[in-house]
Write an enzyme that holds these catalytic residues in place. Structure first.
Site, mmCIF file in Angstrom:
data_model
loop_
_atom_site.group_PDB
_atom_site.id
_atom_site.type_symbol
_atom_site.label_atom_id
_atom_site.label_comp_id
_atom_site.label_asym_id
_atom_site.label_seq_id
_atom_site.Cartn_x
_atom_site.Cartn_y
_atom_site.Cartn_z
ATOM 1 N N HIS A 268 0.884 -1.190 0.000
ATOM 2 C CA HIS A 268 0.000 0.000 0.000
ATOM 3 C C HIS A 268 0.912 1.228 0.000
ATOM 4 O O HIS A 268 1.757 1.363 -0.870
ATOM 5 C CB HIS A 268 -0.924 -0.120 1.225
ATOM 6 C CG HIS A 268 -2.055 0.858 1.295
ATOM 7 N ND1 HIS A 268 -2.457 1.635 0.250
ATOM 8 C CD2 HIS A 268 -2.899 1.175 2.331
ATOM 9 C CE1 HIS A 268 -3.486 2.392 0.619
ATOM 10 N NE2 HIS A 268 -3.770 2.135 1.874
ATOM 11 N N HIS A 307 -2.122 -1.739 -9.888
ATOM 12 C CA HIS A 307 -3.110 -1.161 -8.974
ATOM 13 C C HIS A 307 -4.371 -1.989 -9.053
ATOM 14 O O HIS A 307 -4.732 -2.460 -10.139
ATOM 15 C CB HIS A 307 -3.406 0.297 -9.359
ATOM 16 C CG HIS A 307 -4.013 1.076 -8.256
ATOM 17 N ND1 HIS A 307 -5.356 1.011 -7.962
ATOM 18 C CD2 HIS A 307 -3.460 1.913 -7.347
ATOM 19 C CE1 HIS A 307 -5.593 1.791 -6.929
ATOM 20 N NE2 HIS A 307 -4.465 2.337 -6.521
ATOM 21 N N ASP A 363 2.921 5.802 -6.462
ATOM 22 C CA ASP A 363 4.162 5.669 -5.691
ATOM 23 C C ASP A 363 5.404 5.580 -6.554
ATOM 24 O O ASP A 363 6.517 5.659 -6.047
ATOM 25 C CB ASP A 363 4.083 4.422 -4.802
ATOM 26 C CG ASP A 363 3.058 4.593 -3.702
ATOM 27 O OD1 ASP A 363 3.009 5.694 -3.154
ATOM 28 O OD2 ASP A 363 2.323 3.641 -3.409
HETATM 29 N N1 ACO Z 1 5.134 -6.359 -10.677
HETATM 30 C C1 ACO Z 1 5.022 -7.536 -11.337
HETATM 31 N N2 ACO Z 1 3.894 -8.246 -11.423
HETATM 32 C C2 ACO Z 1 2.806 -7.745 -10.825
HETATM 33 C C3 ACO Z 1 2.822 -6.517 -10.133
HETATM 34 C C4 ACO Z 1 4.040 -5.811 -10.082
HETATM 35 N N3 ACO Z 1 4.130 -4.647 -9.441
HETATM 36 N N4 ACO Z 1 1.591 -6.269 -9.638
HETATM 37 C C5 ACO Z 1 0.831 -7.303 -10.002
HETATM 38 N N5 ACO Z 1 1.555 -8.189 -10.725
HETATM 39 C C6 ACO Z 1 1.055 -9.405 -11.363
HETATM 40 C C7 ACO Z 1 0.713 -10.457 -10.307
HETATM 41 O O1 ACO Z 1 1.819 -11.286 -10.035
HETATM 42 C C8 ACO Z 1 -0.406 -11.200 -10.996
HETATM 43 O O2 ACO Z 1 0.162 -12.033 -11.985
HETATM 44 P P1 ACO Z 1 -0.501 -13.479 -12.318
HETATM 45 O O3 ACO Z 1 -1.861 -13.168 -12.874
HETATM 46 O O4 ACO Z 1 0.431 -14.111 -13.279
HETATM 47 O O5 ACO Z 1 -0.567 -14.195 -10.996
HETATM 48 C C9 ACO Z 1 -1.170 -10.089 -11.750
HETATM 49 O O6 ACO Z 1 -0.175 -9.075 -12.010
HETATM 50 C C10 ACO Z 1 -2.334 -9.493 -10.979
HETATM 51 O O7 ACO Z 1 -1.839 -9.011 -9.716
HETATM 52 P P2 ACO Z 1 -2.624 -9.077 -8.360
HETATM 53 O O8 ACO Z 1 -1.616 -9.187 -7.258
HETATM 54 O O9 ACO Z 1 -3.695 -10.098 -8.431
HETATM 55 O O10 ACO Z 1 -3.320 -7.655 -8.356
HETATM 56 P P3 ACO Z 1 -3.962 -6.940 -7.090
HETATM 57 O O11 ACO Z 1 -5.020 -6.059 -7.607
HETATM 58 O O12 ACO Z 1 -4.325 -7.928 -6.048
HETATM 59 O O13 ACO Z 1 -2.733 -6.103 -6.487
HETATM 60 C C11 ACO Z 1 -1.192 -4.387 -6.045
HETATM 61 C C12 ACO Z 1 -2.563 -4.754 -6.667
HETATM 62 C C13 ACO Z 1 -1.150 -4.852 -4.599
HETATM 63 C C14 ACO Z 1 -1.058 -2.869 -6.068
HETATM 64 C C15 ACO Z 1 -0.072 -5.055 -6.875
HETATM 65 O O14 ACO Z 1 -0.117 -4.592 -8.209
HETATM 66 C C16 ACO Z 1 1.308 -4.808 -6.270
HETATM 67 O O15 ACO Z 1 1.722 -5.536 -5.366
HETATM 68 N N6 ACO Z 1 2.088 -3.770 -6.778
HETATM 69 C C17 ACO Z 1 3.369 -3.447 -6.224
HETATM 70 C C18 ACO Z 1 3.219 -2.675 -4.912
HETATM 71 C C19 ACO Z 1 2.716 -1.269 -5.138
HETATM 72 O O16 ACO Z 1 3.203 -0.523 -5.964
HETATM 73 N N7 ACO Z 1 1.709 -0.892 -4.323
HETATM 74 C C20 ACO Z 1 1.160 0.455 -4.317
HETATM 75 C C21 ACO Z 1 -0.233 0.485 -4.848
HETATM 76 S S1 ACO Z 1 -0.830 2.144 -4.876
HETATM 77 C C22 ACO Z 1 -1.239 2.432 -3.232
HETATM 78 O O17 ACO Z 1 -1.584 1.588 -2.463
HETATM 79 C C23 ACO Z 1 -1.136 3.794 -2.803
#
Ligand code: ACO
Length: 436
Positions: A268, A307, A363
């Site tokens: 987050h 996201h 971010d």
């Molecule tokens: N890098 C690489 N792969 C990713 C990333 C990433 N940053 N984010 C998601 N994926 C992939 C996942 O591995 C998944 O792949 P799969 O389908 O092969 O299993 C797919 O994309 C979908 O991802 P989920 O984790 O299911 O998406 P979710 O909506 O649950 O998560 C989140 C969203 C938590 C923001 C995620 O994208 C993440 O962890 N990003 C990195 C952390 C980040 O930047 N967080 C800040 C968000 S903005 C905020 O909170 C202010």
């Protein structure tokens, strides 16, 4: 005209049910009537991580993730970032409309007069370890405000609530600045009421021996814009915590501390700190392709990418990129920007990221600006918590006024043992205890 209803046939019983649809939503409680027998509990929905569940009605923030739209109370984020100050936007978010000149003047004065911390709060902060994480200091200190203002427990009195809201918005930068100076071993700086919200924050962070701190106006405005962009984001993880803890009618300090705890997580608000660590690890532009390859092979994530809601682009990231250029004119270019731009360029052309709709989020660039301004990465999430306090408090107020809301209490699908025979100590086999 098509009927706004949903007809369901339960194949276990051949019974048919018709449920109303309101704003594209069916009420989960309407499913409870679907039973196999009078003793049956009734049908529930299973939705871990709230992937497809609206937990409330809200008229604060609108997001269209597919089209990259973010609006507070109907105003596009781009217009607010360009035209308003942070406290003006805070007023909008909390009270539903932009203030007029007199209202804004009064509001700014009131917030300014709540920036001082009780001396016992200051003393409390002095006792954190020298290397305590600033976000942990912020969360603990916000919770400790509950000990200074016990009257905050009366959350049913709107005037009392408003007083605590003003205190929280006023004191958040002071606590943040103290946590920063504590980690450097610097003496705390008291607020200066002549300065605006961002300038005063900069004063409390960076004033040394000069009699009067003069903030750089470009940097102060950049900080104000960043605060506007981070002020609310509808039902994100920390807002959900705010509503959930608040639904138990805990006081606003403890509730805000809980929300800030959620924000600190690397998935987050903690992601901005992680982005900088990642850029450090990558080291130079040439290493970007190898890092992306590693990510695609399942070794970690690209922090600052992806996201839950935005599947096109995060409009805040676009404004932040523009703000970065203004900041770099003053501070000089942060060399990390080149690595970040290369990372974005390659990722946006890559099938893995295109297929999963992974774009830079808020971010991704904010940390690069903060670092150029002189902040350590450990402070980045604290800088997020200051403005997000406004959003949390607006969500909290809205939740308290909503007659549909009750104490938040999800159901579960129990997957454990049926009733078991109790074993006395001497008859128990060793347990392979694991953290999981
Ligand atoms: N890098 C690489 N792969 C990713 C990333 C990433 N940053 N984010 C998601 N994926 C992939 C996942 O591995 C998944 O792949 P799969 O389908 O092969 O299993 C797919 O994309 C979908 O991802 P989920 O984790 O299911 O998406 P979710 O909506 O649950 O998560 C989140 C969203 C938590 C923001 C995620 O994208 C993440 O962890 N990003 C990195 C952390 C980040 O930047 N967080 C800040 C968000 S903005 C905020 O909170 C202010």
């Amino acid at each position: 005209m098509a009927q706004e209803t949903l007809t369901i046939t339960d194949n276990r019983t051949q019974q048919t049910y018709t449920l109303p649809i309101d704003k594209g939503t069916v009420r989960a409680m309407d499913l409870r009537q679907i039973k196999t027998s009078p003793e049956d509990f009734g049908l529930m929905t299973y939705d871990p991580a709230f992937m497809n569940t609206a937990s409330c009605r809200s008229n604060i923030t609108f997001i269209d993730g597919d089209r990259g739209i973010l609006r507070y109370r109907g105003y596009p984020i781009e217009v607010l970032a360009e035209q308003c100050t942070f406290l003006e936007v805070a007023y909008l978010i909390l009270f539903g409309d932009l203030p007029n000149e007199v209202e804004l003047k009064t509001w700014v004065k009131e917030i300014t007069h709540h920036t001082m911390l009780h001396e016992s709060t200051k003393k409390f902060m002095e006792h954190f370890r020298y290397d305590a994480h600033p976000m942990a200091m912020l969360v603990s200190t916000v919770a400790a405000l509950s000990t200074i203002y016990p009257e905050a427990r009366d959350i049913h009195d709107p005037d009392n609530r408003l007083l605590q809201i003003k205190r929280l918005i006023g004191k958040m930068p002071s606590i943040a600045a103290m946590s920063y100076r504590h980690s450097l071993g610097f003496p705390y700086v008291y607020p200066d009421n002549d300065l605006n919200y961002s300038e005063n924050f900069m004063n409390m962070l960076w004033k040394m021996v000069e009699p009067k701190y003069v903030a750089n106006s470009v940097l102060a405005r950049a900080l104000d814009i960043l605060f506007i962009l981070h002020a609310d984001h509808e039902q994100n993880c920390s807002a959900n915590v705010m509503r959930s803890v608040g639904s138990a009618q805990a006081d606003p300090y403890l509730t805000t501390a809980a929300a800030a705890g959620a924000l600190s997580g690397p998935l987050h608000g903690g992601a901005n700190e992680e982005v900088l660590k990642m850029l450090d690890e990558i080291g130079s532009k040439e290493n970007v392709p190898a890092y992306i390859k590693r990510t695609k092979e399942g070794h970690g994530k690209l922090m600052g990418f992806g996201h839950r809601i935005y599947k096109n682009y995060d409009p805040r990231a676009t404004i932040i990129k523009w703000t970065a250029e203004q900041v770099f004119k003053v501070t000089g270019r942060n060399p990390k920007l080149d690595i970040a731009l290369e990372l974005e360029r390659i990722a946006l052309e890559d099938d893995y990221f295109i297929k999963r709709k992974l774009y830079p989020n808020v971010d991704f660039y904010s940390g690069i600006i903060y670092q150029a301004m002189g902040f350590k990465p450990e402070m980045f999430t604290v800088l997020f918590a200051i403005p997000r306090t406004v959003g949390w408090l607006a969500q909290w107020q809205e939740m308290l006024a909503d007659t549909d809301q009750k104490i938040a209490r999800p159901r579960q699908i129990y997957t454990g043992h049926e009733v078991r025979e109790f074993l006395p100590m001497g008859k128990r086999a060793p347990v392979a205890a694991t953290a999981g």
